[in-house]
Design an enzyme around this catalytic site. Structure first.
Site, PDB file in Angstrom:
ATOM      1  N   HIS A  57       1.457  -1.296   0.419  1.00 40.54           N
ATOM      2  CA  HIS A  57      -0.175   0.158   0.115  1.00 40.54           C
ATOM      3  C   HIS A  57       0.710   1.253  -0.016  1.00 40.54           C
ATOM      4  CE1 HIS A  57      -3.582  -1.861   1.346  1.00 40.54           C
ATOM      5  NE2 HIS A  57      -3.524  -2.649   0.915  1.00 40.54           N
ATOM      6  N   GLU A  59       1.180   4.205   2.049  1.00 39.62           N
ATOM      7  CA  GLU A  59       1.076   4.430   2.616  1.00 39.62           C
ATOM      8  C   GLU A  59       2.221   3.815   3.259  1.00 39.62           C
ATOM      9  OE1 GLU A  59      -3.101   5.175   2.789  1.00 39.62           O
ATOM     10  OE2 GLU A  59      -1.967   3.571   2.304  1.00 39.62           O
ATOM     11  N   CYS A  87      -6.157   2.214   5.118  1.00 41.54           N
ATOM     12  CA  CYS A  87      -6.824   1.146   5.936  1.00 41.54           C
ATOM     13  C   CYS A  87      -6.406   0.499   7.154  1.00 41.54           C
ATOM     14  CB  CYS A  87      -6.694  -0.195   4.418  1.00 41.54           C
ATOM     15  SG  CYS A  87      -5.387  -0.659   4.445  1.00 41.54           S
TER      16      CYS A  87
END
Length: 163
Positions: A57, A59, A87
């Site tokens: 992801h 991040e 998330c």
């Protein structure tokens, strides 16, 4: 202007820009920046499908780059800017990295409208047992102290690096 003088909206604009570029390069529509206390900027984009890595992801990628770039696993004082609400995995990673603050642009409902419905993952952590059916997590009884052997070894290791 130094990176420490930039406003949060400018960092978010950059996160959105790299997310949009990433879509054009076979990646997911997510981008993130970690800005360290000294103003260094580390970028990450979503490469889940491109790298066949469910943890890739934006991040997480930005946090990994920041940690490697700064030579530490502790990003205390750093700020995470992300094109979309993180998330649960990304929030967990930010917590473990000791990120001080998170700013995001689009929210989880915007992501769901685009086909990225993480709602069941958020529900998984809301404390209701009926939401745990997507992946049961169960302990298994083991003999003696076997289950805590790694922790016993950790406590005995004098040169460990606490985190």
């Amino acid at each position: 202007m130094s990176s420490t003088d930039r406003a949060p909206a400018q960092y978010l604009a950059r996160a959105i820009e790299i997310a949009t570029e990433n879509v054009r390069n076979d990646g997911g529509p997510f981008g993130a920046l970690v800005v360290s206390t000294d103003g260094q900027v580390f970028e990450g984009v979503n490469r889940v499908t491109a790298e066949l890595d469910p943890s890739a992801h934006a991040e997480v990628t930005a946090i990994r780059r920041a940690c490697r770039g700064l030579g530490t696993f502790d990003l205390t004082g750093a700020v995470l800017y992300t094109s979309c609400e993180p998330c649960p995995m990304c929030l967990g990673t930010a917590l473990w990295a000791r990120i001080d603050r998170v700013y995001f642009a689009a929210d989880r409902d915007d992501a769901a409208a685009a086909g990225f419905d993480d709602a069941r993952f958020y529900r998984y952590f809301d404390g209701h047992p009926e939401h745990r059916d997507i992946m049961p997590v169960t302990t298994i009884a083991l003999p003696g102290t076997q289950r805590v052997a790694p922790f016993d070894e950790w406590r005995r290791t004098a040169d460990r690096i606490d985190y």
